[in-house]
Design an enzyme around this catalytic site. Sequence first.
Site, PDB file in Angstrom:
ATOM      1  N   PHE A 141     -13.645   3.041   4.564  1.00  0.00           N
ATOM      2  CA  PHE A 141     -12.653   2.349   3.747  1.00  0.00           C
ATOM      3  C   PHE A 141     -12.326   3.187   2.519  1.00  0.00           C
ATOM      4  CE2 PHE A 141     -10.648  -0.911   1.219  1.00  0.00           C
ATOM      5  CZ  PHE A 141      -9.943  -1.612   2.187  1.00  0.00           C
ATOM      6  N   VAL A 142     -11.033   3.388   2.288  1.00  0.00           N
ATOM      7  CA  VAL A 142     -10.623   4.225   1.154  1.00  0.00           C
ATOM      8  C   VAL A 142      -9.736   3.437   0.191  1.00  0.00           C
ATOM      9  CG1 VAL A 142     -10.819   6.451   2.345  1.00  0.00           C
ATOM     10  CG2 VAL A 142      -8.698   5.149   2.534  1.00  0.00           C
ATOM     11  N   ASP A 155      -5.085   1.991  10.768  1.00  0.00           N
ATOM     12  CA  ASP A 155      -6.503   1.827  11.101  1.00  0.00           C
ATOM     13  C   ASP A 155      -6.551   1.450  12.590  1.00  0.00           C
ATOM     14  OD1 ASP A 155      -9.145   0.947  11.232  1.00  0.00           O
ATOM     15  OD2 ASP A 155      -9.085  -0.172   9.378  1.00  0.00           O
ATOM     16  N   LYS A 206      -6.874   6.605  10.719  1.00  0.00           N
ATOM     17  CA  LYS A 206      -8.282   6.638  11.148  1.00  0.00           C
ATOM     18  C   LYS A 206      -8.267   6.674  12.670  1.00  0.00           C
ATOM     19  CE  LYS A 206      -9.628   3.536   7.359  1.00  0.00           C
ATOM     20  NZ  LYS A 206     -10.188   2.215   7.039  1.00  0.00           N
ATOM     21  N   ASP A 222      -5.706  -0.421  -1.755  1.00  0.00           N
ATOM     22  CA  ASP A 222      -6.552  -1.272  -2.592  1.00  0.00           C
ATOM     23  C   ASP A 222      -7.792  -1.759  -1.858  1.00  0.00           C
ATOM     24  OD1 ASP A 222      -5.173  -3.115  -0.801  1.00  0.00           O
ATOM     25  OD2 ASP A 222      -5.976  -4.691  -2.086  1.00  0.00           O
ATOM     26  N   GLU A 250       4.152   3.875   6.217  1.00  0.00           N
ATOM     27  CA  GLU A 250       2.893   3.111   6.113  1.00  0.00           C
ATOM     28  C   GLU A 250       1.909   3.886   5.258  1.00  0.00           C
ATOM     29  OE1 GLU A 250       1.100   0.600   6.444  1.00  0.00           O
ATOM     30  OE2 GLU A 250       1.296  -0.440   8.343  1.00  0.00           O
ATOM     31  N   ASP A 251       1.018   3.168   4.586  1.00  0.00           N
ATOM     32  CA  ASP A 251      -0.033   3.847   3.832  1.00  0.00           C
ATOM     33  C   ASP A 251      -1.102   4.390   4.788  1.00  0.00           C
ATOM     34  OD1 ASP A 251      -0.933   1.298   4.557  1.00  0.00           O
ATOM     35  OD2 ASP A 251      -1.735   0.803   2.588  1.00  0.00           O
ATOM     36  N   GLY A 279       0.770  -1.248   0.000  1.00  0.00           N
ATOM     37  CA  GLY A 279       0.000   0.000   0.000  1.00  0.00           C
ATOM     38  C   GLY A 279       0.795   1.289   0.000  1.00  0.00           C
ATOM     39  N   ARG A 285      -5.342   0.422  -6.560  1.00  0.00           N
ATOM     40  CA  ARG A 285      -4.058   1.004  -6.136  1.00  0.00           C
ATOM     41  C   ARG A 285      -3.554   2.058  -7.108  1.00  0.00           C
ATOM     42  NH1 ARG A 285      -2.176  -2.099  -1.983  1.00  0.00           N
ATOM     43  NH2 ARG A 285      -2.431  -4.335  -2.118  1.00  0.00           N
TER      44      ARG A 285
HETATM   45  P1  IMP Z   1      -4.570  -1.973  10.893  1.00  0.00           P
HETATM   46  O1  IMP Z   1      -3.695  -3.118  11.293  1.00  0.00           O
HETATM   47  O2  IMP Z   1      -6.002  -2.178  11.330  1.00  0.00           O
HETATM   48  O3  IMP Z   1      -4.034  -0.643  11.369  1.00  0.00           O
HETATM   49  O4  IMP Z   1      -4.636  -1.956   9.311  1.00  0.00           O
HETATM   50  C1  IMP Z   1      -3.597  -1.404   8.562  1.00  0.00           C
HETATM   51  C2  IMP Z   1      -3.501  -2.001   7.184  1.00  0.00           C
HETATM   52  O5  IMP Z   1      -4.786  -2.378   6.687  1.00  0.00           O
HETATM   53  C3  IMP Z   1      -2.971  -0.950   6.210  1.00  0.00           C
HETATM   54  O6  IMP Z   1      -1.575  -1.053   6.062  1.00  0.00           O
HETATM   55  C4  IMP Z   1      -3.714  -1.273   4.922  1.00  0.00           C
HETATM   56  O7  IMP Z   1      -3.013  -2.231   4.180  1.00  0.00           O
HETATM   57  C5  IMP Z   1      -5.015  -1.862   5.383  1.00  0.00           C
HETATM   58  N1  IMP Z   1      -6.107  -0.848   5.465  1.00  0.00           N
HETATM   59  C6  IMP Z   1      -6.655  -0.313   6.552  1.00  0.00           C
HETATM   60  N2  IMP Z   1      -7.635   0.561   6.238  1.00  0.00           N
HETATM   61  C7  IMP Z   1      -7.678   0.573   4.900  1.00  0.00           C
HETATM   62  C8  IMP Z   1      -8.470   1.311   3.949  1.00  0.00           C
HETATM   63  O8  IMP Z   1      -9.346   2.142   4.278  1.00  0.00           O
HETATM   64  N3  IMP Z   1      -8.202   1.064   2.641  1.00  0.00           N
HETATM   65  C9  IMP Z   1      -7.255   0.182   2.215  1.00  0.00           C
HETATM   66  N4  IMP Z   1      -6.489  -0.511   3.061  1.00  0.00           N
HETATM   67  C10 IMP Z   1      -6.705  -0.322   4.397  1.00  0.00           C
END
Ligand code: IMP
Length: 156
Positions: free
Chosen positions: A132-133, A83, A111, A139, A79-80, A25, A145
Site C-alpha cells: 500500500f502506497v 490494484d 500492482k 491516500d 487513474e492513480d 487519487g 494525498r
Molecule cells: P482496484 O479496484 O483494486 O484496482 O483499486 C483501485 C483503487 O483503489 C485506486 O484507484 C485507488 O483509489 C485505490 N488503491 C489501490 N491501491 C492503493 C494504494 O496502494 N494506495 C492508495 N490507494 C490505493
Amino acid sequence: MTNLASKIDKDYHNQNPVLLVVLNGAFIFAADLVRRMEIPLQLDFLRISSYAGTSSTGKMEEHFLWRIDLKNQHVLIIEDIVDTGHTLHHLLDKIKAKEPASVDVVCLLQKPAAYAYPTPLKYVGLAIPNEFVVGYGLDYEGLGRDLDSIYTLKPA
Ligand code: IMP
C-alpha cells in the site's frame, strides 16, 4: 512523466481525446501529465471508490460521472493506481456503453501481482510490488494525498 506524455501525444495525434480523470487519487498525476502533453484535448472528471482502509472492497461507489458526451470520442482514463483492476474494469464497462470511438487507460502505478484481468494496461508509469502506497494524490483513509513523493505504508 515526459515520456508517457509524449507517447500519448504521438498515439492520439489528430484525435482530440477526452481525458477522464478519476478523482480523488489521480488529481496530481493528471495535472502533471496534461501539462506535459501538447495535443488538443478535453478534460472531464469522475469520482469512484472501492477502497476501505488498505484493501479493495470490490463494491464500487460512484459519486458523480463525467458530463462530456463520449459517443465517438477517443477516451483516455487517467487513474492513480490499478490494484485488482476491479475499479478500472467497472469504469471501462460504463464508458464502453456510451459508444466511444476508443477507450484506454493511463495509470501512474500498477500492482501487477494483484491485477485480476487478462487485458494488459497500455500506459503505466511504474509497476510496483503489492504494497500500500501513499502520497502524490494517493491516500490512506483520507490522509497523505498532499505528500510530494510516494511512500510505502508500513504496518504499525
Ligand atoms: P482496484 O479496484 O483494486 O484496482 O483499486 C483501485 C483503487 O483503489 C485506486 O484507484 C485507488 O483509489 C485505490 N488503491 C489501490 N491501491 C492503493 C494504494 O496502494 N494506495 C492508495 N490507494 C490505493
